[in-house]
Motif scaffolding. Sequence first.
Motif, PDB file in Angstrom:
ATOM      1  N   SER A  67       0.831  -1.202   0.000  1.00 17.65           N
ATOM      2  CA  SER A  67       0.000   0.000   0.000  1.00 17.65           C
ATOM      3  C   SER A  67       0.865   1.252   0.000  1.00 17.65           C
ATOM      4  O   SER A  67       2.054   1.209   0.340  1.00 17.65           O
ATOM      5  N   ASP A  68       0.264   2.364  -0.367  1.00 22.26           N
ATOM      6  CA  ASP A  68       0.952   3.649  -0.298  1.00 22.26           C
ATOM      7  C   ASP A  68       0.862   4.210   1.120  1.00 22.26           C
ATOM      8  O   ASP A  68      -0.101   3.938   1.843  1.00 22.26           O
TER       9      ASP A  68
ATOM     10  N   GLY B  50       0.470   0.836  -5.108  1.00 24.81           N
ATOM     11  CA  GLY B  50      -0.601   1.183  -4.182  1.00 24.81           C
ATOM     12  C   GLY B  50      -1.980   1.002  -4.806  1.00 24.81           C
ATOM     13  O   GLY B  50      -2.917   0.544  -4.146  1.00 24.81           O
TER      14      GLY B  50
END
Length: 217
Positions: free
Chosen positions: A101-102, A121
């Motif tokens: 994920s970001d 992401g």
Amino acid sequence: MRSLQVSLLCGAVAGPLFTLAYLAEGATRTGYDPTRHPVSSLALGEHGWTQTANFLVAGSLTLAFAAGMWRAPRPAGGPLFGPLLIGVWGAGLIGAGLFRSDPVSGYPPGTPDRLQYTTLGILHDAFSLAGFAALIVACFVFTRRFLRAGSRTRAALSAAAGVLFVVLLQLSGSAFSQNADLVDHGGLLQRAAVTVGLGWMTWIALHLLRETRVDRP
């Protein structure tokens, strides 16, 4: 029959193992606030591989559970939809592990609060959302199954889990979008949503285990 019960048992242990792992990681990670930051953010940083492994293990156990549902004498949700939806949830967990994920809400320390989208992401979010959607639909597929079996209490519990899961996910999503009233509670809201979803799956797995024992010659 023994291999079938092992597959169903995988569904019973996947949620508790996943939860224990991310709770332990969140309690020991420097700069990480479990009430503010999402579970997926644990895959970022120096020790992020532990949460990546957590996603992959939970996803693999869930896929094994879906296979067991398919083979069960009375597959929950019918011969297709129940196992298929749980399988999509398992694949979503694996995808969430393969694609990080970001950063969001200031974790890891020094990153901006608002999401800065990258390809990894976006893929992480796509797999996660597909998995969440499948698990939500599964709650209502099981609701129908329980109603047809005459079990109104189980049907009500399954429907309530689906509704609560949706509400909590919406609130956590708003928090991670930096809603001023919710942002400091995003991690808590997401954990509540994940607990509802995984708790529901554990309940269904235990129910199917009991069914297979009753059906066993």
